[in-house]
Design an enzyme around this catalytic site. Structure first.
Site: not given
Length: 740
Positions: A540, A549
């Site tokens: 995730e 990210e």
């Protein structure tokens, strides 16, 4: 009194105002319009009594025992002399534009038995300049150029009203000031122009003294409004909390309008957005300059209206002649107007009703004609207000997710740095509340388990699943629930680098009794030596732009402990981009007064924006990736085309999204056309432009985007190539980067 109660909505769109004429007795004006029989929340009232200076009006006054009628029509340039008395003359000022104007002098006709002006041609026995006594907030005959310069330097503004007639709270809450409509700061008449400059500053200063929440500026009289903008720009820095609302008619050229009729406030055919754009550019996108839109009986196309969603619209002035009549004789609005007002409500835009009633209501509607049931006189615009309130009240209540997101709307946040920084407990808790996200992950793991282990081997084969970036354990729980749902045996490795989250993981495993199933690894996934290979790798690590990210870099490091035929969840993800008008976001970035903030990408819950073109894909990453010449650097050229009926627009930056394929047909994303419903873990990302780009109707916008990788960081660079080349933003990651 608010328009109604809508669960979860505390915005200013609940309040409705009314545009009024000047009234000497301000308390009475408020009492009449804010009483229970009227139920308005504020008044849009002139600061100056213009009753005598508006075109087409007249009033009866008494002077020296004689009855006179005051003419306030505009006259062509002339010097009129009485046929019987050449001693009495009145000089008429030069005309400007299409509206000749009387400058501070009024024609008085001695009436012979008349009680009102009958509209007959102007045949006068004698003309006199007569000063008629009156009580107003400012002398209506006042023009700065007519004042006696020999006033001992007192410079007292001729305001007859007092700030004491209302309390400061009443002034600031219930009154929006309206500046004199005769003001024309771009007039060719030098005297009028200079008078307008002085009057504008004096009236705004008076409004500021009264602590008004806002002041309505008159509509620019033409496309050339540089001097008007210059004067407003001089005023804006000196304001404290007061806003200036520029009145702009909501109109566009006839060929793009969708109705046969067309209202035109300025006598010309033009796109009123162009007028606003010129004015705000001249004022440097000042954050206290807003728009009050005049909603007319005809509307531009839906795409053209959509542009205003990204502009700083504070109020919508709805004219009574925009209303239709329903079968019972009451005012109503067309379907397009209803849709427009609903959009205004959703964007916290306040409604203001304007004009005189044009509907003859059935007398049986109240049983008392123009009075309410309690005998109180009914406000003449109450039926229009009731209809606007009905439109507001029939809107659906805000769903729980939107209520949660209200505080984040158009609020710029720096993206997370998951590798450089350890997340706090509050951040984990917020993400863990997103049940839809974990349901999608559970569905994906279910399908992967079924494909990986056939039913006949379900009781003997144990699937090795690794959760990399386990956080406080929600993905571990979702994976174990998937195993239980499918009847498969599973062994889980939970890999997490944040030592604080690892503490919570140990508590969770002990609490749930997972000690024999889940192994916790406190390590960076890129440096862990796994004791065995994984069948399924679950992560995730997605950001608002998919890869922002560092999901590619992290999964590249973790890929070495995935079996050659293993499954990665997610299996791929793509970033998307679209140009937007976002005046508020641009002003928020600009307020920092530095380059760094214009070269930073922000996570933001987009709300007051206009999407100018459909999204286009940018970068795609696939996992696992066993290519030999693998690189996470990317470069993409994009071309966006706006629809011709949208009209011109200003691009303040780009909205970024992502869409991820978790496994097969199970996807997760925030790209508007395919966004996963009821999911709030990700807001969009916003890439600002240092200088907004003007985009003509139907033109194309050429954009270039880079994803750059260095030894210690990853960053984005972006620029506009056409129609106007921009700077390359964030070269070498000088302002914004994500640390490895």
């Amino acid at each position: 009194m608010v328009l109604g109660e809508r669960f979860g909505d505390k915005s200013d769109s609940r309040f409705c105002g009314v545009e009024t004429e000047f009234q000497e007795d301000m308390p009475q004006l408020l009492s009449f319009n804010l009483s229970s029989s009227a139920a308005f929340d504020f008044v849009l009232a002139p600061l100056v009594n213009e009753m005598l200076s508006k075109s087409g009006n007249s009033s009866i006054s008494t002077y020296a025992g004689l009855t006179f009628i005051v003419k306030c029509d505009y006259y062509p340039e002339a010097t009129i002399t009485c046929s019987d008395c050449s001693m009495h003359r009145i000089a008429i000022s030069h005309s400007f534009g299409t509206r000749p104007h009387l400058q501070g002098m009024y024609l008085i006709e001695k009436m012979k038995g008349k009680t009102e002006y009958d509209g007959s041609p102007y045949m006068f026995e004698c003309f006199h300049v007569v000063k008629i006594p009156h009580a107003s907030m400012m002398d209506p005959t006042y023009r700065p150029s007519l004042m006696d310069n020999n006033d001992n330097g007192s410079g007292v503004l001729p305001v007859a009203g007092s700030d004491l007639v209302l309390s400061p709270a009443q002034w600031s809450t219930h009154v929006v000031g309206k500046l004199s409509s005769w003001i024309d700061l771009d007039s060719e008449d030098e005297i009028l122009r200079l008078d307008s400059e002085i009057a504008l500053k004096q009236e705004v200063a008076w409004a500021s003294h009264l602590s008004l929440q806002a002041c309505l500026l008159p509509t620019p009289r033409g496309a050339s409004c540089a001097n008007y903008a210059r004067c407003v720009n001089q005023i804006l820095p000196g304001l404290n909390n007061m806003q200036l609302w520029l009145r702009i008619p909501l109109e566009k050229t006839d060929n793009d309008a969708m109705d046969e009729t067309h209202d035109d406030l300025n006598g010309g055919q033009m796109d009123s957005w162009e007028l606003w754009n010129t004015f705000r550019l001249l004022c440097g996108h000042h954050s206290q300059l807003f728009i009050a839109l005049d909603v007319l009986s005809s509307l531009p196309s839906a795409n053209s209206l959509g542009r205003w969603c990204g502009e700083p619209v504070r109020a919508a002035i709805i004219h009574t002649n925009s209303f239709l009549t329903n079968g019972r004789g009451y005012p109503c609005l067309s379907k397009r107007h209803q849709k427009l007002l609903t959009a205004f409500f959703d964007h916290s835009i306040q409604m203001v009703l304007s004009g005189k009633p044009v509907h003859s209501l059935p007398k049986e509607s109240t049983g008392l004609g123009s009075n309410d049931a309690d005998g109180v006189q009914r406000h003449p615009l109450r039926s229009y207000l009731d209809y606007v309130g009905y439109l507001y009240q029939r809107m659906d209540p805000l769903p729980e997710q939107e209520r949660f997101e209200l505080g984040y709307r158009d609020f710029l946040q720096s993206p997370l740095q998951p590798l450089m920084d350890n997340l706090e407990a509050q951040t984990y808790e917020t993400f863990e509340k997103d049940t839809m996200k974990y349901l999608q992950y559970q569905r994906a793991v279910c399908k992967a388990l079924i494909d990986r282990v056939p039913d006949e081997k379900a009781s003997i084969v144990t699937t090795v699943l690794m959760v990399v970036g386990a956080g406080r354990g929600p993905l571990v729980r979702a994976s174990l629930q998937a195993a239980e749902e499918t009847g498969r045996k599973m062994k889980v490795y939970a890999v997490e680098k944040n030592p604080n989250a690892v503490v919570t993981l140990h508590s969770l495993v002990k609490l749930e009794g997972w000690e024999n199933i889940v192994s916790i690894v406190s390590c960076d996934m890129r440096h862990w030596d796994a004791p065995e290979k994984a069948d399924i790798l679950v992560s995730e690590l997605l950001g608002s732009f998919g890869d922002n990210e560092l999901s590619p870099e992290c999964l590249d490091g973790a890929q070495r402990f995935l079996k050659q035929d293993g499954i990665s969840i997610p299996s791929s993800y793509t970033s998307f981009l679209q140009p937007v008008t976002a005046s508020k976001l641009y002003n928020d970035v600009k307020s920092h007064n530095d380059l760094t903030h214009f070269e930073t990408a922000y996570v933001v819950k987009l709300h007051n924006i206009a999407r100018l073109a459909p999204c286009k894909p940018v970068f795609t990453f696939t996992h696992p990736d066993y290519s030999t010449k693998k690189s996470n650097q990317r470069y993409k050229k994009l071309q966006f085309k706006t629809l011709s009926d949208t009209g011109s627009a200003l691009v303040h930056g780009f909205a970024g999204y992502f869409d991820a394929t978790l496994y097969k047909d199970v996807h997760l994303g925030i790209e508007p056309s395919s966004a996963t419903p009821n999911m709030f873990s990700w807001f969009a990302i916003f890439f600002p432009l240092r200088i907004p780009v003007y985009l003509q109707a139907g033109s194309t916008l050429d954009v270039q985007f880079w994803r750059c990788c260095g030894a210690t960081k990853v960053w984005y660079e972006w620029c506009v190539e056409s129609p106007t080349p921009s700077h390359i933003h964030n070269p070498n990651g000088r302002s914004y980067w994500v640390g490895l």
